[in-house]
Write a protein that holds these residues in place. Structure first.
Motif, PDB file in Angstrom:
ATOM      1  N   SER A  41       0.966  -1.664   0.416  1.00 55.22           N
ATOM      2  CA  SER A  41       0.289   0.061  -0.226  1.00 55.22           C
ATOM      3  C   SER A  41       0.704   1.383  -0.489  1.00 55.22           C
ATOM      4  CB  SER A  41      -1.274  -0.233   1.044  1.00 55.22           C
ATOM      5  OG  SER A  41      -0.067   0.052   2.379  1.00 55.22           O
ATOM      6  N   GLY A  42       1.674   1.504   0.364  1.00 54.60           N
ATOM      7  CA  GLY A  42       2.174   2.429   0.254  1.00 54.60           C
ATOM      8  C   GLY A  42       3.287   2.551   1.587  1.00 54.60           C
ATOM      9  N   ILE A  99       5.918   5.647   2.235  1.00 56.77           N
ATOM     10  CA  ILE A  99       5.989   6.810   3.103  1.00 56.77           C
ATOM     11  C   ILE A  99       6.590   6.966   4.380  1.00 56.77           C
ATOM     12  CG2 ILE A  99       4.145   8.071   3.314  1.00 56.77           C
ATOM     13  CD1 ILE A  99       1.756   6.382   1.188  1.00 56.77           C
ATOM     14  N   ILE A 145      -3.118   3.881   5.589  1.00 61.29           N
ATOM     15  CA  ILE A 145      -2.344   3.917   4.496  1.00 61.29           C
ATOM     16  C   ILE A 145      -3.502   2.931   3.647  1.00 61.29           C
ATOM     17  CG2 ILE A 145      -0.804   3.721   3.115  1.00 61.29           C
ATOM     18  CD1 ILE A 145      -0.066   4.991   4.805  1.00 61.29           C
ATOM     19  N   CYS A 170      -5.629   1.427   0.285  1.00 62.66           N
ATOM     20  CA  CYS A 170      -4.955   0.976  -1.726  1.00 62.66           C
ATOM     21  C   CYS A 170      -5.795  -0.269  -1.749  1.00 62.66           C
ATOM     22  CB  CYS A 170      -3.586   1.113  -1.426  1.00 62.66           C
ATOM     23  SG  CYS A 170      -3.207   0.588  -3.419  1.00 62.66           S
ATOM     24  N   LEU A 173      -4.890   8.408   4.165  1.00 61.35           N
ATOM     25  CA  LEU A 173      -3.840   8.542   2.972  1.00 61.35           C
ATOM     26  C   LEU A 173      -4.343   7.953   1.569  1.00 61.35           C
ATOM     27  CD1 LEU A 173      -0.728   9.388   4.349  1.00 61.35           C
ATOM     28  CD2 LEU A 173      -1.906  10.623   4.091  1.00 61.35           C
ATOM     29  N   THR A 213      -3.593   6.291  -1.727  1.00 63.14           N
ATOM     30  CA  THR A 213      -2.228   6.394  -2.216  1.00 63.14           C
ATOM     31  C   THR A 213      -2.635   5.803  -3.691  1.00 63.14           C
ATOM     32  OG1 THR A 213      -1.632   4.221  -1.539  1.00 63.14           O
ATOM     33  CG2 THR A 213      -0.433   5.669  -0.427  1.00 63.14           C
ATOM     34  N   GLU A 214      -3.586   5.430  -3.990  1.00 63.85           N
ATOM     35  CA  GLU A 214      -3.966   4.859  -5.423  1.00 63.85           C
ATOM     36  C   GLU A 214      -3.620   6.132  -6.534  1.00 63.85           C
ATOM     37  OE1 GLU A 214      -7.428   3.109  -8.218  1.00 63.85           O
ATOM     38  OE2 GLU A 214      -7.648   3.422  -5.905  1.00 63.85           O
ATOM     39  N   GLU A 257      -2.765   9.186  -4.822  1.00 60.16           N
ATOM     40  CA  GLU A 257      -1.686  10.341  -4.464  1.00 60.16           C
ATOM     41  C   GLU A 257      -0.652  10.075  -3.996  1.00 60.16           C
ATOM     42  OE1 GLU A 257      -2.751  12.606  -0.785  1.00 60.16           O
ATOM     43  OE2 GLU A 257      -3.535  10.484  -0.102  1.00 60.16           O
ATOM     44  N   THR A 258       0.557  11.104  -4.916  1.00 59.71           N
ATOM     45  CA  THR A 258       1.662  10.600  -4.654  1.00 59.71           C
ATOM     46  C   THR A 258       2.068  10.488  -2.873  1.00 59.71           C
ATOM     47  OG1 THR A 258       2.516  13.095  -4.362  1.00 59.71           O
ATOM     48  CG2 THR A 258       2.723  12.035  -7.212  1.00 59.71           C
ATOM     49  N   LYS A 259       3.606  10.207  -2.812  1.00 55.35           N
ATOM     50  CA  LYS A 259       3.949  10.161  -1.940  1.00 55.35           C
ATOM     51  C   LYS A 259       4.591  11.301  -0.995  1.00 55.35           C
ATOM     52  CE  LYS A 259       8.975   9.227  -3.633  1.00 55.35           C
ATOM     53  NZ  LYS A 259      10.159   8.421  -3.967  1.00 55.35           N
ATOM     54  N   ALA A 268       0.999  12.925   0.050  1.00 50.89           N
ATOM     55  CA  ALA A 268       1.282  12.561   1.140  1.00 50.89           C
ATOM     56  C   ALA A 268       2.060  12.302   3.095  1.00 50.89           C
ATOM     57  CB  ALA A 268       1.795  10.414   1.290  1.00 50.89           C
TER      58      ALA A 268
END
Length: 202
Positions: free
Chosen positions: A41-42, A46, A134, A136, A178, A180-181, A183-185, A188
């Motif tokens: 998911s990131g 992040i 996070i 996603c 956040l 993440t699909e 918005e950019t890191k 975030a």
């Protein structure tokens, strides 16, 4: 018997240097920033970028990453439900120590169960636990699959894999969400820093 003996022989020792003294030294409060979400998911990406940014602002931080912790402190734990609970219990206690040390603590763990996350929240004082979801979709996480884990889980090579053969319980009321699909890191991270400033953590 063991519990009784432990209670008799262990005494809490108060220290003269307090959390407040340490926070004053560092120049900021010391919350836990708890990143939760599916694999891929990131979370780690992040959290790592956020720590870099906070470091540039001369804030004292430490990042506790789930995979890294399983190389040492929690290397004896599996991924069944009971060991997952113990995994979070241990890292919750470690994070609590970091809060007391006056350091901003970033914790990046899937932490799939609501009850376990609540236990950690209750370990510290009000507003010292900031839950960052996070968010996603599973199919996007699978498309990313940076470690190739989803493919192995789909083949049955990995048991108790969150999102596939083990559940993930979404946060009900996280402080920060956040997506993440979408918005950019960098976006975030900016959102988290804005939250920390607006709520006077830094």
């Amino acid at each position: 018997m063991f519990t009784v003996e432990k209670e008799r022989n262990i005494t809490w020792h108060n220290t003269n240097v307090t959390k407040q003294h340490r926070q004053l030294l560092h120049g900021h409060k010391s919350p836990i920033l708890w990143f939760t979400g599916l694999s891929g998911s990131g979370k780690s990406t992040i959290a790592n970028l956020l720590e870099q940014n906070l470091h540039k602002y001369r804030k004292s931080t430490y990042l506790l990453d789930g995979d890294n912790i399983r190389h040492g402190l929690n290397s004896d734990l599996s991924f069944n439900s009971e060991d997952r609970k113990e995994n979070i219990r241990r890292i919750g206690e470690v994070a609590k120590l970091f809060v007391d040390s006056g350091i901003i603590t970033l914790v990046s763990f899937i932490s799939p169960y609501k009850a376990d996350r609540k236990i950690v929240r209750n370990l510290v004082q009000d507003k010292e636990f900031i839950e960052i979801y996070i968010k996603c979709p599973l199919d996007i996480c699978e498309q990313r699959d940076p470690k190739g884990l989803y493919k192995r889980a789909r083949k049955g090579e990995i048991k108790n894999f969150t999102g596939i053969s083990s559940p993930y319980e979404k946060p009900e009321d996280p402080e920060i969400i956040l997506e993440t699909e979408k918005e950019t890191k960098e976006t975030a991270v900016d959102k988290i820093i804005k939250y920390l400033k607006e709520h006077q953590y830094i």
